[in-house]
Design a protein around this motif. Structure first.
Motif, PDB file in Angstrom:
ATOM      1  N   HIS A 109      31.900  33.729  42.549  1.00 11.42           N
ATOM      2  CA  HIS A 109      31.914  32.372  42.019  1.00 11.42           C
ATOM      3  C   HIS A 109      32.893  31.526  42.814  1.00 11.42           C
ATOM      4  O   HIS A 109      34.064  31.910  42.978  1.00 11.42           O
ATOM      5  N   GLU A 110      32.414  30.404  43.298  1.00  8.14           N
ATOM      6  CA  GLU A 110      33.251  29.438  44.026  1.00  8.14           C
ATOM      7  C   GLU A 110      34.216  30.100  45.008  1.00  8.14           C
ATOM      8  O   GLU A 110      35.432  30.003  44.867  1.00  8.14           O
ATOM      9  N   LYS A 111      33.621  30.770  45.963  1.00  8.23           N
ATOM     10  CA  LYS A 111      34.363  31.338  47.114  1.00  8.23           C
ATOM     11  C   LYS A 111      35.272  32.509  46.769  1.00  8.23           C
ATOM     12  O   LYS A 111      36.100  32.915  47.571  1.00  8.23           O
ATOM     13  N   LYS A 112      35.157  33.029  45.541  1.00 12.81           N
ATOM     14  CA  LYS A 112      35.961  34.212  45.210  1.00 12.81           C
ATOM     15  C   LYS A 112      35.035  35.344  44.742  1.00 12.81           C
ATOM     16  O   LYS A 112      33.990  35.101  44.117  1.00 12.81           O
TER      17      LYS A 112
ATOM     18  N   HIS B  68      27.585  33.912  35.113  1.00 12.52           N
ATOM     19  CA  HIS B  68      27.973  32.515  34.929  1.00 12.52           C
ATOM     20  C   HIS B  68      26.822  31.860  34.179  1.00 12.52           C
ATOM     21  O   HIS B  68      25.687  31.856  34.648  1.00 12.52           O
TER      22      HIS B  68
END
Ligand code: AAL
Length: 385
Positions: free
Chosen positions: A150-153, A216
């Motif tokens: 999620h979002e670059k992690k 998510h």
């Protein structure tokens, strides 16, 4: 009494009763209400609707390269498969089959990972997240992991056992995160989820919390897990003739690292084993293997909590480990907007238990939907970049 006050009183009482029923019903999931219905009916017959678009069947195949069957190693409980910059990644529980002192195949495990360019031939890259130092929540074993991006992690959620007790019961769910799928991984200092401890029990998850998987959904983070509890089974059905019933729960958070709050509607299934959930249409779908009356069904919940039976796993034979149900399925989660019913479960990596070469051991395999038309072809994209 005059007529008007009497009518008013009757109206008030009806409303109070309605409100009480409503409250009771609203804290129970659809699965719990179905289970109560089975108990009331006096039989455990499950009604599976015939929606062909919700049915699925699988084939399984051996992998090649480092993940080819080899009874020296036990590799099990694979994560989902993700594609990052054109390479597939999978994480899994790793141990030497004959490691000294092991009390179970998931004892003294670490989380390893492997990569592949075609999803068939895999190269083991080694340790991703290892056991913690003496006294820490994952000192005895780190096992049964899932990957979430999620979002670059990247986030690995996993089962953590502090000591031998945590191998069977009283374990926790822990997490590590990284900026790259190759690590380095940083552990969240405290576990995210633990078994329910409440004098009002028994609860479905008062012994153990297993098989975490994060989705998510609705701008929140839904951590699905399998509970093991001291409740008496209703309509128990297990493999090897066991009267078993396993249920899943969900804990919800605003951030991937938590804090996670268990849903008051838990449990959200009345059957299951290793968690297998995916984003489907506008909601969440799941597939149930063993341990309860609704084994072999595919279900859907628009709200991620109240699951209804939609279809079934064709050709699935409970009790038969050679049947093609993908045990402990780790789903391929493509970067795609295609959310048709069973696309999310079209292929992936599962594990197989075997008793061969004088040993009881597990290895990873590939599973695929028999219906090739639902398999997302993303050969022309790099996945996560
Ligand atoms: C699996 C999973 C969990 C259990 C053990 C290892 O089937 O449900 O991971 O703890 O068995």
């Amino acid at each position: 009494m005059k007529l008007l006050p009497l009518l008013f009183l009757t109206f008030l009482m009806c409303n109070i009763t309605y409100a009480q029923n409503k409250k009771t019903a609203s804290t129970k999931s659809s699965a719990t209400l179905r289970l109560e219905q089975y108990a009331q009916n006096g039989n455990c017959d499950v009604n599976i609707p015939n929606n062909p678009e919700w049915n699925i069947a699988f084939n399984r195949y051996d992998l090649q390269g480092d993940l080819a069957p080899n009874n020296y190693y036990t590799r099990r409980d694979p994560s989902s498969v993700i594609k990052v910059e054109g390479k597939y990644y999978v994480w899994y529980s790793y141990s030497l089959t004959d490691a000294p002192g092991k009390e179970a195949p998931w004892d003294y495990n670490d989380l390893y990972y492997a990569t592949s360019t075609d999803g068939w031939t895999w190269e083991e890259q080694g340790l991703a997240v290892g056991r913690g130092p003496e006294g820490s929540f994952d000192h005895r074993s780190a096992f049964t992991t899932e990957i979430f991006y999620h979002e670059k992690k990247f986030y690995l959620v996993y089962q953590a056992a502090k000591d031998l007790e945590g191998i069977y019961d009283k374990n926790t769910i822990a997490m590590a995160y990284a900026d790259s799928p190759d690590g380095p991984w940083t552990k969240v200092p405290e576990p995210l989820v633990a078994p329910t401890t409440d004098a009002d029990g028994p609860f479905f998850d008062d012994n153990a919390v297993h098989d975490p998987c994060i989705l998510h959904f609705n701008n929140k983070f839904y951590l699905y897990y399998k509970g093991e509890g001291s409740e008496e089974p209703i309509c128990g059905v297990g493999v090897w003739g066991l009267n078993k019933q396993v249920k899943w729960g969900v804990a919800i958070a605003d951030n991937p690292t938590g804090p996670y709050v268990k849903s008051p509607q838990n449990p959200i299934t009345n059957t299951g084993h290793e968690v297998c959930v995916w984003n489907s249409e506008n909601g969440v779908a799941l597939m149930l293997h063993q341990d309860g009356p609704e084994y072999g069904t595919v279900q859907y919940a628009e709200d991620g909590v109240n699951f209804e039976i939609k279809g079934k796993v064709n050709d699935f034979v409970l009790q038969d480990y050679s049947s093609d149900y993908p045990e402990a399925a780790g789903l391929y989660r493509p970067v795609t907007d295609d959310k048709s019913p069973v696309t999310g479960v079209s292929w992936g990596i599962c594990h197989t238990l075997t008793r061969s070469g004088g040993k009881f051991w597990m290895y990873l395999r590939r599973f695929e939907s028999k219906d090739k038309s639902i398999i997302v072809d993303d050969s022309d994209n790099e996945g996560i970049v």
